[in-house]
Design a protein around this motif. Structure first.
Motif, PDB file in Angstrom:
ATOM      1  N   GLY A   1     -64.058 -54.522 -13.766  1.00  0.00           N
ATOM      2  CA  GLY A   1     -64.417 -54.743 -15.103  1.00  0.00           C
ATOM      3  C   GLY A   1     -64.899 -53.507 -15.895  1.00  0.00           C
ATOM      4  N   VAL A   2     -64.475 -53.227 -17.053  1.00  0.00           N
ATOM      5  CA  VAL A   2     -65.086 -52.144 -17.825  1.00  0.00           C
ATOM      6  C   VAL A   2     -65.163 -52.285 -19.304  1.00  0.00           C
ATOM      7  CG1 VAL A   2     -64.098 -50.592 -16.390  1.00  0.00           C
ATOM      8  CG2 VAL A   2     -62.641 -51.362 -18.162  1.00  0.00           C
ATOM      9  N   GLN A   3     -65.566 -51.835 -20.205  1.00  0.00           N
ATOM     10  CA  GLN A   3     -65.726 -51.984 -21.496  1.00  0.00           C
ATOM     11  C   GLN A   3     -64.375 -51.153 -21.861  1.00  0.00           C
ATOM     12  OE1 GLN A   3     -68.959 -50.740 -24.113  1.00  0.00           O
ATOM     13  NE2 GLN A   3     -68.088 -52.064 -25.638  1.00  0.00           N
ATOM     14  N   LEU A   4     -63.728 -51.844 -22.938  1.00  0.00           N
ATOM     15  CA  LEU A   4     -62.266 -51.283 -23.615  1.00  0.00           C
ATOM     16  C   LEU A   4     -62.263 -49.806 -23.994  1.00  0.00           C
ATOM     17  CD1 LEU A   4     -59.196 -51.526 -24.192  1.00  0.00           C
ATOM     18  CD2 LEU A   4     -60.031 -52.487 -26.316  1.00  0.00           C
ATOM     19  N   SER A   5     -61.949 -48.787 -23.374  1.00  0.00           N
ATOM     20  CA  SER A   5     -61.816 -47.439 -24.037  1.00  0.00           C
ATOM     21  C   SER A   5     -63.317 -46.502 -23.743  1.00  0.00           C
ATOM     22  CB  SER A   5     -61.738 -47.284 -25.798  1.00  0.00           C
ATOM     23  OG  SER A   5     -60.202 -47.881 -25.651  1.00  0.00           O
ATOM     24  N   THR A   6     -63.852 -47.097 -22.938  1.00  0.00           N
ATOM     25  CA  THR A   6     -65.072 -46.237 -22.396  1.00  0.00           C
ATOM     26  C   THR A   6     -64.542 -45.294 -21.385  1.00  0.00           C
ATOM     27  OG1 THR A   6     -65.766 -48.100 -20.913  1.00  0.00           O
ATOM     28  CG2 THR A   6     -67.069 -48.185 -22.975  1.00  0.00           C
ATOM     29  N   THR A   7     -65.243 -44.463 -20.728  1.00  0.00           N
ATOM     30  CA  THR A   7     -64.889 -43.402 -19.965  1.00  0.00           C
ATOM     31  C   THR A   7     -64.845 -44.185 -18.625  1.00  0.00           C
ATOM     32  OG1 THR A   7     -67.513 -42.836 -19.998  1.00  0.00           O
ATOM     33  CG2 THR A   7     -65.845 -41.454 -20.920  1.00  0.00           C
ATOM     34  N   GLY A   8     -65.584 -45.394 -18.486  1.00  0.00           N
ATOM     35  CA  GLY A   8     -65.658 -46.248 -17.445  1.00  0.00           C
ATOM     36  C   GLY A   8     -64.190 -46.723 -17.278  1.00  0.00           C
ATOM     37  N   ASP A   9     -63.646 -47.335 -18.268  1.00  0.00           N
ATOM     38  CA  ASP A   9     -61.978 -47.817 -18.336  1.00  0.00           C
ATOM     39  C   ASP A   9     -61.260 -46.584 -17.970  1.00  0.00           C
ATOM     40  OD1 ASP A   9     -59.787 -48.805 -19.112  1.00  0.00           O
ATOM     41  OD2 ASP A   9     -60.182 -48.883 -21.242  1.00  0.00           O
ATOM     42  N   ILE A  10     -61.258 -45.435 -18.704  1.00  0.00           N
ATOM     43  CA  ILE A  10     -60.620 -44.495 -18.608  1.00  0.00           C
ATOM     44  C   ILE A  10     -60.378 -43.881 -17.020  1.00  0.00           C
ATOM     45  CG2 ILE A  10     -59.966 -41.870 -19.186  1.00  0.00           C
ATOM     46  CD1 ILE A  10     -61.350 -42.872 -21.996  1.00  0.00           C
ATOM     47  N   LYS A  11     -61.547 -43.667 -16.620  1.00  0.00           N
ATOM     48  CA  LYS A  11     -61.689 -43.413 -15.122  1.00  0.00           C
ATOM     49  C   LYS A  11     -61.139 -44.245 -13.971  1.00  0.00           C
ATOM     50  CE  LYS A  11     -64.850 -39.542 -15.563  1.00  0.00           C
ATOM     51  NZ  LYS A  11     -66.267 -39.433 -16.467  1.00  0.00           N
ATOM     52  N   ALA A  12     -61.551 -45.574 -14.220  1.00  0.00           N
ATOM     53  CA  ALA A  12     -61.110 -46.461 -13.493  1.00  0.00           C
ATOM     54  C   ALA A  12     -59.823 -46.802 -13.370  1.00  0.00           C
ATOM     55  CB  ALA A  12     -61.934 -47.820 -13.756  1.00  0.00           C
ATOM     56  N   SER A  13     -59.253 -46.805 -14.639  1.00  0.00           N
ATOM     57  CA  SER A  13     -57.781 -47.179 -14.799  1.00  0.00           C
ATOM     58  C   SER A  13     -56.909 -45.843 -14.177  1.00  0.00           C
ATOM     59  CB  SER A  13     -57.357 -47.092 -16.262  1.00  0.00           C
ATOM     60  OG  SER A  13     -57.997 -47.958 -17.046  1.00  0.00           O
ATOM     61  N   GLU A  14     -57.419 -44.597 -14.287  1.00  0.00           N
ATOM     62  CA  GLU A  14     -56.749 -43.561 -13.539  1.00  0.00           C
ATOM     63  C   GLU A  14     -56.825 -43.595 -12.028  1.00  0.00           C
ATOM     64  OE1 GLU A  14     -57.434 -40.083 -16.514  1.00  0.00           O
ATOM     65  OE2 GLU A  14     -58.286 -39.532 -14.473  1.00  0.00           O
ATOM     66  N   GLN A  15     -58.022 -44.089 -11.473  1.00  0.00           N
ATOM     67  CA  GLN A  15     -58.098 -43.883 -10.077  1.00  0.00           C
ATOM     68  C   GLN A  15     -57.582 -45.128  -9.517  1.00  0.00           C
ATOM     69  OE1 GLN A  15     -61.955 -42.790  -8.950  1.00  0.00           O
ATOM     70  NE2 GLN A  15     -61.631 -42.836  -6.906  1.00  0.00           N
ATOM     71  N   PHE A  16     -57.555 -46.353 -10.054  1.00  0.00           N
ATOM     72  CA  PHE A  16     -57.396 -47.371  -9.175  1.00  0.00           C
ATOM     73  C   PHE A  16     -56.223 -48.119  -9.895  1.00  0.00           C
ATOM     74  CE2 PHE A  16     -61.925 -46.844  -8.561  1.00  0.00           C
ATOM     75  CZ  PHE A  16     -62.028 -46.383  -7.462  1.00  0.00           C
TER      76      PHE A  16
END
Ligand code: ARG
Length: 270
Positions: free
Chosen positions: A161-176
């Motif tokens: 789970g991440v907050q939409l459009s945060t760097t957490g979102d961006i990085k997790a989406s890229e990696q996983f």
């Protein structure tokens, strides 16, 4: 001859009086600051969306940077905005919105400044200017206390789970992979889903992570840092004067220890 001279003198007197009055009134509105008196420059010359105001766009679900306390938005960013505004002779007005909308609000002239624990990224810098940085952040991983996830690698194939459009979102989406990342409008909602067992982990900045774990039973933060980042304010590319003024104010506030004392007031030791 004599008569003519009197008239000329009278005209000169009238003209002189008019000039004096003119001078007098312009003096009233544009008083020169007394020498050495730095507080005299209160009337702001910095261009903003609404004269006299510094409209700050944020997403107030990101403690301790911004959060609600008794219906009021408080936190590090709110205080930094206040300190900057004081220096510039402006008054802060905070607008709470989705994190995803902040850059657009600033870029389209709806807000003057985005202050939201926002990480500087080259992608974002295409649409807005970033100020000098004022804090650092780290992406942390939150899991439930009984989770078998122990490292970043263990996140493969799990629901993150991440907050939409945060760097957490961006990085997790890229990696996983996008299919493994669930995007929430607020960080709180992601943490709630985790504690209800709907997802396996949350990737979010370290300070909100500490705050959420402290206020939610049964959660812990993995002893591993996902990414290190720098926070800055964002300002429209069309307002270089404001960018310069904000950087000037930030430099003074760093120099005199104000920024550090605001951070110390809110930051929880890890
Ligand atoms: N630092 C992260 C980013 O820039 C998260 C910021 C979230 N901020 C907020 N106020 N909700 O993407």
């Amino acid at each position: 001859m004599k008569f003519k001279k009197v008239i000329t003198l009278a005209m000169a007197a009238v003209l002189g009086a008019a000039l004096l009055t003119g001078c007098g009134s312009s003096n009233d509105t544009q008083e020169a600051p007394a020498e050495g008196d730095t507080t005299a420059a209160v009337e702001s010359t910095v261009p903003t969306v609404t004269e006299g105001k510094l409209i700050m766009a944020t997403n107030a679900y990101f403690p301790p940077y911004e959060y609600y306390e008794n219906n009021e938005i408080v936190g590090i960013d709110a205080e930094i905005a206040g300190a900057i505004a004081d220096k510039l002779g402006l008054e802060v007005e905070i607008q709470d919105m989705e994190f995803d909308s902040i850059i657009t609000a600033v870029a389209t002239g709806k807000a003057d400044i985005g202050l939201a624990g926002m990480t500087v990224t080259p992608e974002r810098a295409k649409n807005i200017n970033f100020s000098d940085t004022y804090a650092t952040g780290i992406q942390s991983v939150i899991v439930t206390e009984d989770s078998d996830i122990q490292s970043i690698d263990d996140l493969a194939g799990k629901k993150i789970g991440v907050q939409l459009s945060t760097t957490g979102d961006i990085k997790a989406s890229e990696q996983f992979g996008e299919e493994n990342v669930e995007k929430f409008n607020k960080g709180n909602d992601a943490v709630m889903a985790l504690s209800q067992g709907k997802i396996d982990a949350v990737i979010i900045d370290n300070q909100p992570a500490l705050s959420y774990v402290a206020s939610t039973a049964g959660l812990k933060i993995l002893d591993t840092q996902y990414a290190e980042e720098e926070y800055a304010a964002c300002i429209s590319k069309d307002n270089d004067a404001l960018l310069e003024a904000v950087n000037g104010a930030l430099a003074e506030l760093k120099e005199d220890g104000t920024i550090q004392s605001i951070l110390d007031k809110y930051i929880v030791a890890e």
